[in-house]
Motif scaffolding. Sequence first.
Motif, mmCIF file in Angstrom:
data_model
loop_
_atom_site.group_PDB
_atom_site.id
_atom_site.type_symbol
_atom_site.label_atom_id
_atom_site.label_comp_id
_atom_site.label_asym_id
_atom_site.label_seq_id
_atom_site.Cartn_x
_atom_site.Cartn_y
_atom_site.Cartn_z
ATOM 1 N N THR A 8 0.832 -1.206 0.000
ATOM 2 C CA THR A 8 0.000 0.000 0.000
ATOM 3 C C THR A 8 0.863 1.252 0.000
ATOM 4 O OG1 THR A 8 -1.771 -1.149 1.186
ATOM 5 C CG2 THR A 8 -1.788 1.254 1.257
ATOM 6 N N ALA A 9 1.901 1.256 0.833
ATOM 7 C CA ALA A 9 2.772 2.426 0.937
ATOM 8 C C ALA A 9 3.544 2.675 -0.345
ATOM 9 C CB ALA A 9 3.742 2.251 2.108
ATOM 10 N N MET A 10 3.909 1.607 -1.052
ATOM 11 C CA MET A 10 4.738 1.741 -2.247
ATOM 12 C C MET A 10 3.937 1.775 -3.536
ATOM 13 S SD MET A 10 7.944 -0.710 -1.347
ATOM 14 C CE MET A 10 7.634 -1.457 0.230
ATOM 15 N N GLY A 11 2.671 1.375 -3.482
ATOM 16 C CA GLY A 11 1.882 1.296 -4.703
ATOM 17 C C GLY A 11 2.404 0.249 -5.664
ATOM 18 N N ALA B 3 13.592 -0.081 -6.217
ATOM 19 C CA ALA B 3 14.334 -0.622 -5.076
ATOM 20 C C ALA B 3 14.543 0.449 -4.015
ATOM 21 C CB ALA B 3 15.675 -1.183 -5.542
ATOM 22 N N ALA B 4 14.825 1.673 -4.447
ATOM 23 C CA ALA B 4 15.012 2.770 -3.500
ATOM 24 C C ALA B 4 13.749 2.999 -2.690
ATOM 25 C CB ALA B 4 15.406 4.045 -4.234
ATOM 26 N N ARG B 5 12.610 2.952 -3.355
ATOM 27 C CA ARG B 5 11.332 3.174 -2.659
ATOM 28 C C ARG B 5 11.123 2.120 -1.577
ATOM 29 N NH1 ARG B 5 6.308 6.121 -4.687
ATOM 30 N NH2 ARG B 5 7.860 7.034 -6.083
ATOM 31 N N ALA C 233 14.002 11.871 -7.039
ATOM 32 C CA ALA C 233 14.177 11.797 -5.589
ATOM 33 C C ALA C 233 13.057 12.544 -4.880
ATOM 34 C CB ALA C 233 15.537 12.363 -5.194
ATOM 35 N N ARG C 234 12.658 13.666 -5.444
ATOM 36 C CA ARG C 234 11.579 14.456 -4.847
ATOM 37 C C ARG C 234 10.254 13.693 -4.879
ATOM 38 N NH1 ARG C 234 12.488 18.721 -7.395
ATOM 39 N NH2 ARG C 234 13.832 19.620 -5.789
ATOM 40 N N ALA C 235 10.036 12.902 -5.918
ATOM 41 C CA ALA C 235 8.793 12.124 -5.995
ATOM 42 C C ALA C 235 8.712 11.125 -4.841
ATOM 43 C CB ALA C 235 8.722 11.394 -7.341
ATOM 44 N N ILE C 236 9.842 10.525 -4.469
ATOM 45 C CA ILE C 236 9.854 9.611 -3.326
ATOM 46 C C ILE C 236 9.599 10.378 -2.038
ATOM 47 C CG2 ILE C 236 11.303 8.068 -1.953
ATOM 48 C CD1 ILE C 236 12.574 7.076 -4.485
ATOM 49 N N ALA C 237 10.223 11.546 -1.896
ATOM 50 C CA ALA C 237 10.006 12.365 -0.702
ATOM 51 C C ALA C 237 8.544 12.802 -0.591
ATOM 52 C CB ALA C 237 10.927 13.583 -0.735
ATOM 53 N N ASP C 238 7.955 13.181 -1.706
ATOM 54 C CA ASP C 238 6.547 13.580 -1.695
ATOM 55 C C ASP C 238 5.657 12.417 -1.280
ATOM 56 O OD1 ASP C 238 7.268 16.100 -2.533
ATOM 57 O OD2 ASP C 238 6.733 15.775 -4.641
ATOM 58 N N HIS C 239 6.056 11.218 -1.661
ATOM 59 C CA HIS C 239 5.250 10.035 -1.353
ATOM 60 C C HIS C 239 5.314 9.683 0.133
ATOM 61 C CE1 HIS C 239 3.275 6.196 -2.351
ATOM 62 N NE2 HIS C 239 4.098 5.641 -1.476
ATOM 63 N N PHE C 240 6.524 9.769 0.725
ATOM 64 C CA PHE C 240 6.703 9.312 2.101
ATOM 65 C C PHE C 240 6.615 10.429 3.145
ATOM 66 C CE2 PHE C 240 8.644 5.674 -0.120
ATOM 67 C CZ PHE C 240 8.004 4.641 0.536
ATOM 68 N N ASN D 60 23.362 1.765 -1.704
ATOM 69 C CA ASN D 60 23.313 2.012 -3.149
ATOM 70 C C ASN D 60 22.201 1.177 -3.760
ATOM 71 O OD1 ASN D 60 23.994 2.760 -5.841
ATOM 72 N ND2 ASN D 60 25.043 0.798 -6.065
ATOM 73 N N THR D 61 21.240 1.835 -4.421
ATOM 74 C CA THR D 61 20.180 1.115 -5.133
ATOM 75 C C THR D 61 20.285 1.321 -6.640
ATOM 76 O OG1 THR D 61 18.487 2.867 -5.207
ATOM 77 C CG2 THR D 61 18.689 1.594 -3.158
ATOM 78 N N THR D 62 21.303 2.047 -7.104
ATOM 79 C CA THR D 62 21.480 2.247 -8.537
ATOM 80 C C THR D 62 22.127 1.013 -9.147
ATOM 81 O OG1 THR D 62 23.751 3.133 -8.584
ATOM 82 C CG2 THR D 62 21.975 4.674 -7.993
ATOM 83 N N SER D 63 22.184 0.962 -10.476
ATOM 84 C CA SER D 63 22.849 -0.154 -11.163
ATOM 85 C C SER D 63 24.348 0.080 -11.298
ATOM 86 C CB SER D 63 22.235 -0.366 -12.548
ATOM 87 O OG SER D 63 22.415 0.798 -13.350
ATOM 88 N N LEU D 64 24.822 1.239 -10.856
ATOM 89 C CA LEU D 64 26.255 1.531 -10.942
ATOM 90 C C LEU D 64 27.034 0.547 -10.071
ATOM 91 C CD1 LEU D 64 26.163 5.436 -10.763
ATOM 92 C CD2 LEU D 64 26.542 4.001 -12.785
#
Length: 280
Positions: A83-86, A134-136, A160-167, A191-195
Amino acid sequence: MTTTRRAAITGWPVAQSRSPLIHGYWLRKHGIDGDYGRVPVAPEDAETFYRDLAAAGLTGCNVTVPHKEIAASLCDWLDPAATAMGAANTLWLDGGRLCGANTDGLGFLGNLDEGAPGWDADPGPAVVLGAGGAARAIVWALLSRGFTPVHVVNRTEDKARAIADHFGTDVVPHGWDKLGTVLGQARVLVNTTSLGMTGKPELDIDLSGLPATALVTDAVYVPLETGLLRAARARGNRTVDGLGMLLHQAVNGFERWFGVRPTVDEDLRALILADLDRSA
């Protein structure tokens, strides 16, 4: 007569998924009459497929990209994480109702609980690199253990702002240029990036400002020790590789489908490591 319970990894594509190895290991270990396979689901077929899992002969399934959001939207019931992550990565049928969970965050927590016991004894600021799915999940997990603020650092700050707005206000978005300013107080760096993944550029960051007491972990598990983990270990930080997140996120789904709660043990880890070596 017993009926074989069937589950599967579903998504587009699924050919490279190691989930069948994980669940197959547990089915053999516990002597369960069950099957876990791969079912590719094209994007145009996703809604029809998940609306009627029973038609595919499945007790339940895992969901991978790009279907986690649509799967969640079709569920009659979602656990708090989904629910929190959609987004849902684990589905099962309960009396004809489609139920969904998101176990990615639980996999992250289970991995750290096993690999760095007590890591959350004194929660504080955390830094998460990347702003994808994965970050979410990891932001949700860190917040659930009391880590605040969680700084999400991404090359595209809007993501990043979209995640902040969500949580909410416990999550703070930053562009990549601000990484140096938020590392100094971090209790955990993720680290959640593919780098750093095999075939991708290295994650090139300066860890000199990171406290020596900080835990460093990477969602990447190919290679098992990424450049980030190697650099962090060399300077004395505790590190945990990303393989355990993959293994621990599978536990709850297996229990739902097959009625036994499995454990992540050294034999399972060795099985997946051997497969990684063969694929290298």
